[in-house]
Design a protein around this motif. Sequence first.
Motif, mmCIF file in Angstrom:
data_model
loop_
_atom_site.group_PDB
_atom_site.id
_atom_site.type_symbol
_atom_site.label_atom_id
_atom_site.label_comp_id
_atom_site.label_asym_id
_atom_site.label_seq_id
_atom_site.Cartn_x
_atom_site.Cartn_y
_atom_site.Cartn_z
ATOM 1 N N THR A 112 0.783 -1.311 0.062
ATOM 2 C CA THR A 112 -0.033 -0.074 -0.157
ATOM 3 C C THR A 112 0.851 1.373 0.062
ATOM 4 O O THR A 112 0.706 2.422 -0.850
ATOM 5 C CB THR A 112 -1.060 0.124 1.302
ATOM 6 O OG1 THR A 112 -1.800 -1.234 1.174
ATOM 7 C CG2 THR A 112 -1.811 1.331 1.353
ATOM 8 N N SER A 132 -7.991 7.437 -8.036
ATOM 9 C CA SER A 132 -8.205 6.531 -6.767
ATOM 10 C C SER A 132 -9.584 5.926 -6.783
ATOM 11 O O SER A 132 -9.535 4.686 -6.148
ATOM 12 C CB SER A 132 -7.931 7.623 -5.404
ATOM 13 O OG SER A 132 -6.659 7.849 -5.227
ATOM 14 N N ARG A 136 -9.951 1.857 -6.529
ATOM 15 C CA ARG A 136 -10.521 1.242 -5.270
ATOM 16 C C ARG A 136 -11.732 0.592 -5.736
ATOM 17 O O ARG A 136 -11.839 -0.546 -5.090
ATOM 18 C CB ARG A 136 -10.947 2.571 -4.379
ATOM 19 C CG ARG A 136 -9.853 2.815 -3.691
ATOM 20 C CD ARG A 136 -10.017 4.154 -2.947
ATOM 21 N NE ARG A 136 -8.869 4.533 -2.274
ATOM 22 C CZ ARG A 136 -8.730 5.018 -0.855
ATOM 23 N NH1 ARG A 136 -9.583 4.512 -0.105
ATOM 24 N NH2 ARG A 136 -7.625 5.635 -0.674
ATOM 25 N N SER A 139 -10.185 -2.859 -6.016
ATOM 26 C CA SER A 139 -9.878 -3.511 -4.824
ATOM 27 C C SER A 139 -11.354 -3.654 -3.843
ATOM 28 O O SER A 139 -11.650 -4.939 -3.543
ATOM 29 C CB SER A 139 -8.771 -2.684 -3.924
ATOM 30 O OG SER A 139 -9.437 -1.466 -3.821
ATOM 31 N N PHE A 140 -11.969 -2.707 -3.720
ATOM 32 C CA PHE A 140 -13.290 -2.826 -2.719
ATOM 33 C C PHE A 140 -14.134 -3.711 -3.495
ATOM 34 O O PHE A 140 -14.993 -4.472 -3.071
ATOM 35 C CB PHE A 140 -13.994 -1.565 -2.204
ATOM 36 C CG PHE A 140 -12.964 -0.957 -1.400
ATOM 37 C CD1 PHE A 140 -12.308 -1.627 -0.319
ATOM 38 C CD2 PHE A 140 -12.715 0.463 -1.773
ATOM 39 C CE1 PHE A 140 -11.517 -0.604 0.542
ATOM 40 C CE2 PHE A 140 -11.922 1.345 -0.596
ATOM 41 C CZ PHE A 140 -11.165 0.507 0.333
#
Length: 192
Positions: A112, A132, A136, A139-140
């Motif tokens: 990270t 971002s 994300r 990832s999320f």
Amino acid sequence: LWRDRVLRTLSLIVAVLAAVWGAWLALMPLYARQDMALGPREYGIVLSALGVGGLAGAVVVTRVNRLLGARWAMFADLVGTALMVALPALATDIRAVAAGAFLGGMGGTLWTVNARTLTQRVVPDEMLGRYSAAARLFSFGAMPLGAALVGLLAEWGGARFAFGVFALAVVVTPVPFFRNVTPSALRAFRAG
């Protein structure tokens, strides 16, 4: 994000890693109780190892980067995350599983810090928020998919089998990582 080979690779690898983390977090309580026969206190030790690993990563990231460089520090996360899911696939001993959790937590911090530093150097300030958000999403978005898939795999082949499948998913990530996150690409990031 999609046009840049390094950013695309990092985002896709993060999706795999996030799916693995979602899988580990979803399956570990059941695995700890049924397969490892852990009580609440022992399960807390395993979870604490994950957090302590993250803190250790924060403490050593600068030294690791100086010693190995950002690329190898990020690779350490691939190893740590693979061990985080491989050790429960191979063993039910609390020490082994907690060690894997520690290494996964430590590696997650190494990844990270380095990934964010690299992307902040290359993504223009006016695009950083959008970048971002898109990154994300990978990832999320992957975390609940990993949690759902691990449940299906565990139902079909058992918890150890499910952990093993996710370990294999991480084991293949060094191929695109080393192919696309090259020293010359990282130098270009630093120069940019």
